[in-house]
Design an enzyme around this catalytic site. Structure first.
Site, PDB file in Angstrom:
ATOM      1  CB  CYS A 241       3.355 -22.149  36.530  1.00 15.11           C
ATOM      2  SG  CYS A 241       4.523 -22.570  37.835  1.00 15.11           S
ATOM      3  CD  GLN A 245       0.608 -22.333  41.992  1.00 16.63           C
ATOM      4  OE1 GLN A 245       0.545 -21.107  42.110  1.00 16.63           O
ATOM      5  NE2 GLN A 245       1.732 -23.002  42.207  1.00 16.63           N
ATOM      6  CG  ASN A 283      10.195 -20.570  38.713  1.00 16.25           C
ATOM      7  OD1 ASN A 283      10.528 -20.604  39.899  1.00 16.25           O
ATOM      8  ND2 ASN A 283       9.880 -19.440  38.100  1.00 16.25           N
ATOM      9  CE1 TYR A 286       3.998 -19.212  47.124  1.00 21.05           C
ATOM     10  CE2 TYR A 286       2.727 -20.155  48.916  1.00 21.05           C
ATOM     11  CZ  TYR A 286       3.555 -19.175  48.430  1.00 21.05           C
ATOM     12  OH  TYR A 286       3.952 -18.143  49.264  1.00 21.05           O
ATOM     13  CG  HIS A 326       7.213 -23.224  33.458  1.00 20.48           C
ATOM     14  ND1 HIS A 326       6.646 -22.026  33.160  1.00 20.48           N
ATOM     15  CD2 HIS A 326       7.349 -23.251  34.801  1.00 20.48           C
ATOM     16  CE1 HIS A 326       6.441 -21.325  34.274  1.00 20.48           C
ATOM     17  NE2 HIS A 326       6.863 -22.064  35.287  1.00 20.48           N
ATOM     18  CD  GLU A 328       6.660 -21.988  29.684  1.00 23.71           C
ATOM     19  OE1 GLU A 328       5.728 -22.814  29.720  1.00 23.71           O
ATOM     20  OE2 GLU A 328       7.128 -21.461  30.700  1.00 23.71           O
TER      21      GLU A 328
HETATM   22  N1  LIG Z   1       6.089 -19.941  37.691  1.00 27.56           N
HETATM   23  C1  LIG Z   1       4.940 -19.719  38.358  1.00 27.56           C
HETATM   24  O1  LIG Z   1       3.909 -19.381  37.768  1.00 27.56           O
HETATM   25  C2  LIG Z   1       4.997 -19.818  39.872  1.00 27.56           C
HETATM   26  C3  LIG Z   1       3.622 -19.938  40.498  1.00 27.56           C
HETATM   27  C4  LIG Z   1       3.620 -19.502  41.947  1.00 27.56           C
HETATM   28  N2  LIG Z   1       4.073 -18.122  42.068  1.00 27.56           N
HETATM   29  C5  LIG Z   1       4.523 -20.423  42.759  1.00 27.56           C
HETATM   30  O2  LIG Z   1       5.614 -19.991  43.141  1.00 27.56           O
HETATM   31  O3  LIG Z   1       4.175 -21.564  43.005  1.00 27.56           O
END
Ligand SMILES: NC(=O)CC[C@H](N)C(=O)O
Length: 355
Positions: A241, A245, A283, A286, A326, A328
């Site tokens: 996640c 990024q 979740n 971005y 995710h 997990e």
């Molecule tokens: N669950 C995360 O790691 C979210 C990644 C980043 N904060 C986003 O909202 O895209």
């Protein structure tokens, strides 16, 4: 006690206070479409300073199981539900959700038509909101009076085993299930602060590095990118996640903000290598910009079938792999757990090559 939810665009819903009833809060409001997993969602540090609206109409009916929280605290600023269950029934439940919310000082509102709110967010985009005890006339001045939270700091751990492989997790807001999935596959896990230096990481003699999930805009983590590139040259590197990024940014790709994010447990993702499809828990607000990939060495490995966004990347000649979803779960389907197997297999292969 009445409660009022006001969005930055002026739209307002009224309902009844739940959780720490007197507490007012501010945060970006996002909707989560999961039909279960409210405890894991509330304790996912990636929701730091956000308000979570659950589209499923009844929340809390199976109580709170102390073993499934993804962090010791609740990162979310508030919970928004249609109905907070008053009757709890589950053999692992040790607490009601109502009591859990007051214990963790979480503001909340029930009696909201969360599907109406969700349709509005889908059309107008996710945005800042405030939860108050009286109707708001001046959003900005009220917002200025409300505080936000900071992530809980990660201590530098002592090494207690000689088990291998040892995975060092840079904790940007890690969900506990990430460590648990690696440990369940026989790995030793060391969880480190996200800003740990290369030298301090090397002192733990890791066999692989994993960049965890975490809150906020990935471009706010620019100070970490040089270290990430150095780590990738020394160790097998994975990202989940936010970690995904940051790997993309470290290799020159760009990220962008989605209109209302992906927050749910039934997001279909397709693997580019064989076209296979799995349901994933997601979740994120971005995503990595597909138009920015061609100028980088990165290869797309997974895409979201709902909107075509990037859900996985790798490097062709280095042990670097990352996913936006995710694997997990916690909450959600465990179909994507293969990611952990692939990472550990990659570490084994690298160990043989470098022996
Ligand atoms: N669950 C995360 O790691 C979210 C990644 C980043 N904060 C986003 O909202 O895209």
């Amino acid at each position: 006690m009445n409660k009022y939810l006001t969005l930055a665009d002026g739209t307002q819903w009224s309902g009844t206070a739940i959780g720490e009833r007197q507490l007012e809060a501010a945060g970006r409001v996002v909707f989560n479409t999961g039909m279960s997993g409210y405890q894991e969602t509330l304790t996912d540090p990636s929701y730091l300073n956000q308000m979570i609206a659950f589209t499923y109409p009844l929340i809390g009916n199976y109580g709170i199981d102390p073993t499934v929280s993804q962090a010791p605290t609740v990162g979310a600023q508030a919970i928004i539900v249609h109905e907070l269950a008053t009757f709890t029934d589950h053999y692992t439940s040790r607490q009601s959700l109502a009591n859990f919310l007051t214990t963790h000082h979480v503001a909340g509102i029930e009696g909201i038509d969360t599907r109406d709110l969700t349709i509005h967010i889908r059309e107008a985009g996710s945005q800042m909101a405030i939860l108050t005890n009286h109707p708001v006339t001046n959003f900005k001045s009220k917002l200025a009076t409300l505080t936000s939270q900071a992530l809980v700091a990660t201590p530098l751990p002592a090494v207690t085993t000689t088990k291998q492989p040892r995975i060092a997790i840079l904790n940007f807001g890690e969900k506990a299930a990430i460590s648990a999935e690696l440990q369940a596959r026989g790995a030793d896990v060391i969880v480190l602060p996200p800003t740990t230096s290369i030298k301090a990481i090397a002192a733990y003699h890791p066999d692989g590095i994993l960049l965890s999930n975490g809150p906020g805009d990935p471009t706010d983590y620019g100070d970490c990118l040089a270290t990430i590139r150095q780590l990738a040259h020394r160790y097998p590197l994975a990202g989940i996640c936010l970690g995904h990024q940051l790997i993309a940014l470290a290799y020159g790709a760009r990220t962008y903000q989605l209109p209302f994010g992906h927050h749910g447990l039934n997001h279909p993702v397709q693997a580019c290598v064989d076209g296979s499809i799995m349901m994933t828990s997601q979740n994120h607000d971005y995503a990595v910009d597909p138009a920015s990939i061609k100028a980088t060495p990165l290869i797309v490995t997974h895409t979201e079938l709902n909107d075509g966004s990037i859900e996985g990347l790798r490097l062709p000649h280095q042990a670097v792999m990352s996913v936006q979803f995710h694997p997990e779960a916690h909450p959600g389907p465990k179909e994507a757990g293969q990611f952990f197997d692939n990472f550990l297999l990659t570490i084994q292969k690298e160990a043989v090559i470098n022996a």
